[in-house]
Enzyme design. Structure first.
Site, PDB file in Angstrom:
ATOM      1  N   SER A 174       0.836  -1.203   0.000  1.00 20.74           N
ATOM      2  CA  SER A 174       0.000   0.000   0.000  1.00 20.74           C
ATOM      3  C   SER A 174       0.870   1.252   0.000  1.00 20.74           C
ATOM      4  O   SER A 174       1.642   1.478  -0.915  1.00 20.74           O
ATOM      5  CB  SER A 174      -0.965  -0.039   1.181  1.00 20.74           C
ATOM      6  OG  SER A 174      -1.922   0.978   1.082  1.00 20.74           O
ATOM      7  N   ASP A 201      -3.120   6.326  -3.786  1.00 20.39           N
ATOM      8  CA  ASP A 201      -1.892   5.728  -3.268  1.00 20.39           C
ATOM      9  C   ASP A 201      -1.389   4.673  -4.257  1.00 20.39           C
ATOM     10  O   ASP A 201      -2.067   4.368  -5.254  1.00 20.39           O
ATOM     11  CB  ASP A 201      -2.110   5.167  -1.862  1.00 20.39           C
ATOM     12  CG  ASP A 201      -2.983   3.935  -1.817  1.00 20.39           C
ATOM     13  OD1 ASP A 201      -3.705   3.674  -2.793  1.00 20.39           O
ATOM     14  OD2 ASP A 201      -2.953   3.229  -0.793  1.00 20.39           O
ATOM     15  N   ASP A 222      -1.161   1.428  -4.637  1.00 19.55           N
ATOM     16  CA  ASP A 222      -1.966   0.289  -5.083  1.00 19.55           C
ATOM     17  C   ASP A 222      -3.421   0.677  -5.338  1.00 19.55           C
ATOM     18  O   ASP A 222      -4.261  -0.178  -5.600  1.00 19.55           O
ATOM     19  CB  ASP A 222      -1.878  -0.866  -4.092  1.00 19.55           C
ATOM     20  CG  ASP A 222      -2.568  -0.583  -2.769  1.00 19.55           C
ATOM     21  OD1 ASP A 222      -2.448   0.556  -2.280  1.00 19.55           O
ATOM     22  OD2 ASP A 222      -3.213  -1.489  -2.210  1.00 19.55           O
ATOM     23  N   ASP A 267      -6.007   1.826  -3.609  1.00 21.20           N
ATOM     24  CA  ASP A 267      -7.186   1.529  -2.788  1.00 21.20           C
ATOM     25  C   ASP A 267      -7.533   2.700  -1.863  1.00 21.20           C
ATOM     26  O   ASP A 267      -8.535   2.637  -1.152  1.00 21.20           O
ATOM     27  CB  ASP A 267      -7.014   0.226  -2.000  1.00 21.20           C
ATOM     28  CG  ASP A 267      -5.894   0.250  -0.976  1.00 21.20           C
ATOM     29  OD1 ASP A 267      -5.138   1.244  -0.929  1.00 21.20           O
ATOM     30  OD2 ASP A 267      -5.759  -0.728  -0.212  1.00 21.20           O
TER      31      ASP A 267
END
Length: 573
Positions: free
Chosen positions: A147, A306, A308, A310
């Site tokens: 993340s 961000d 990734d 999510d």
């Protein structure tokens, strides 16, 4: 020789050790502290899977710890699901160091178990794994990501067959199977060529993207005719060196948002995240370049995802013309109000809004205004995903879910927080309010005027390594032994201990059960709709303290937050 030294020796003398890891291990040989931290314990399979620093050792992310986790996952799937080999597992990865390699390692070990793997042919956002496995009717999903953690981290996140992050019970079962794999260095696997020739590896991409885009368009609150119009909204977008670039731009374009300027320096998939201190839209410095571009283009809204994809951050114009980054709570409140105000009230009877216990109470006020029930979950989107799954059986309708840490889900065709969904809806919402002659900043203050001036904050204490873990455990133990009765000048009305599953009223010393899973969290409910919540992070070496207040003005709220934070700093120092 201690236990960690024995494990270290096993790695050091293993003749087939990955050359890069062997070189790094050799460079550590004079640093006993570093070696002990790398080998004293196994990397914890925690919130949804593994997450840790890259490097050699059983307490690090590397191809061997990933192989062991996949081996345990494969055995778990075969023991608990039917047609595992045919249904397969969906796998994606982000822009971090070793992400693509770990995705392939996942396929290699699954292939050795005779399980088919669907791997994205290039980096893709986390929510696309959730969507893909549902679309393909796969038995599970894996996302290789850490993340918004620093560049030295990576992770292995697991999804269940419903598309949600695995629940604590599922994680516990998987851990049991992982522990049955005794030697992480000798886990069986197939080579890439064997996977492809034997039909165990399928590369996916465009067809899944197309199906996702169709669902994304259907999510819109705009009418069909309005969707096709070219929108008068100036947008600046930054993917913060991650995975969201293509899908966000495509999602915006199909709704007529063509005035989009991308922060080109941050459109590059860079594992060092070299233009930011942290690739986290929660950190306002991540918007510095977007704000600069927004000032040049006179943008109406700035959006940032961000790595990734999510989590979504949004910056909007104040009356002064300066941009301000909305908090996750503020953006969630705006989205919730937009969705509910654009819904037929007759369809909301069974609708449910989901939020976590550390998310603003403003969301509950907004949902109440539209006669929509709010359901609280523990912190972590896996609990929101689990609740949506229960709705499939109860007949309740998911309408919106969010958490304060910039995670949102608008439509449940994915079952994890989805920054692509959120980026498109935030832009649509800004377009709606612009047509009313207002910015999102104006719209937020309309909510404050209607429901109260809610403000929230969070502070954290980072405590790394073995000593840090012990310190965090000690803080939580002490706060239970000596519960606070007053914080920052406000009396504690209730103490909610989620590990004991108990809510205690201090005024008459009576308790009632908390109907949520056990978790190491203590929350204090104070006077004046204020609250404080203390919780160790499930993904980082941190203990976090959350605050919420409701006052008559921003100034009064800031003062109250300052008093609460000062008190808690003394408690957890």
């Amino acid at each position: 020789m201690s236990q960690w030294e024995e494990v270290y020796e096993k790695w050091r003398t293993y003749k087939n050790l990955d050359p890069a890891l062997k070189q790094e291990l050799d460079s550590m040989k004079e640093n006993e502290t570093l070696l002990e931290d790398a080998f004293y314990t196994e990397l914890t399979f925690g919130t949804g899977g593994l997450r840790g620093v890259l490097g050699p050792g059983i307490n690090r992310m590397n191809r061997y710890t990933v192989r062991k986790a996949v081996d345990g996952l494969a055995n778990y799937l075969k023991a608990n699901h039917a047609n595992v080999s045919e249904r397969g597992v969906a796998v994606s990865y982000d822009s971090r160091y070793m992400s693509q390699e770990f995705a392939l390692e996942t396929a290699k070990v699954l292939g050795a178990h005779g399980i088919r793997t669907y791997v994205f042919n290039k980096l893709h956002p986390t929510p696309l794994v959730s969507f893909a496995l549902r679309h393909l009717e796969a038995v599970a999903g894996v996302m290789i990501t850490a993340s918004h953690n620093p560049p030295e981290y990576n992770g292995f996140k697991v999804y269940n067959e419903d598309g949600g992050q695995i629940t604590p019970d599922e994680a516990s079962d998987i851990i049991g199977y992982i522990q049955e794999t005794e030697d992480e260095l000798t886990v069986p696997y197939l080579e890439k060529e064997q996977l492809e020739s034997q039909g165990f590896l399928t590369w996916i991409g465009q067809e899944i993207d197309d199906a996702y885009m169709k669902q994304l368009r259907e999510m819109s609150r705009l009418g069909d005719e309005e969707q096709s119009k070219d929108k008068n909204l100036q947008i600046v977008f930054t993917p913060l060196h991650g995975t969201a670039h293509d899908l966000v731009l495509r999602g915006l374009k199909q709704l007529g948002f063509n005035q989009v300027d991308v922060v080109e320096e941050q459109a590059v998939a860079d594992p060092e995240f070299s233009t930011v201190e942290s690739p986290n839209p929660e950190e306002h410095q991540a918007f510095s370049m977007a704000i600069k571009l927004g000032e040049q283009t006179e943008a109406d809204i700035l959006i940032g995802t961000d790595p990734d994809a999510d989590r979504l951050g949004v910056a909007v114009k104040q009356p002064t013309g300066k941009y301000t980054v909305l908090t996750g709570n503020q953006l969630g409140a705006l989205m919730l109000d937009y969705i509910l105000s654009r819904s037929d009230r007759t369809t909301l009877k069974d609708a449910r809004m989901l939020k976590t216990i550390v998310t603003s109470e403003l969301g509950r006020k907004i949902a109440d205004y539209y006669d929509v029930k709010t359901i609280d979950t523990l912190t972590g989107f896996k609990y929101i995903g689990e609740k949506i799954r229960q709705f499939d059986a109860t007949g309740e309708t998911f309408i919106f879910g969010y958490e304060e840490s910039y995670g949102y889900l608008i439509s449940d065709f994915a079952r994890d927080k989805d920054a692509v969904q959120a980026a498109v809806l935030a832009s649509e919402m800004a377009y709606y309010w612009k047509a009313q002659g207002k910015t999102l900043f104006d719209a937020l203050h309309l909510l404050f005027e209607r429901h109260g001036f809610f403000q929230e904050d969070m502070m954290s204490l980072t405590l790394k390594g073995k000593e840090g873990s012990e310190k965090i455990a000690s803080i939580m133990e002490n706060i239970r032994k000596e519960p606070l009765t007053e914080i920052g000048g406000l009396q504690v009305q209730y103490v909610e201990d989620y590990l004991a599953s108990e809510r205690k009223a201090l005024s008459h010393n009576q308790s009632e059960p908390i109907e949520l899973p056990q978790e190491n969290v203590v929350k204090y409910i104070l006077d004046n709709e204020s609250w404080v919540c203390l919780r160790p992070s499930g993904t980082e070496p941190k203990i976090k303290c959350y605050f919420g207040v409701c006052e008559e003005s921003e100034e009064a709220g800031q003062k109250r937050l300052k008093d609460l934070k000062a008190h808690m700093e003394d408690v957890i120092k």
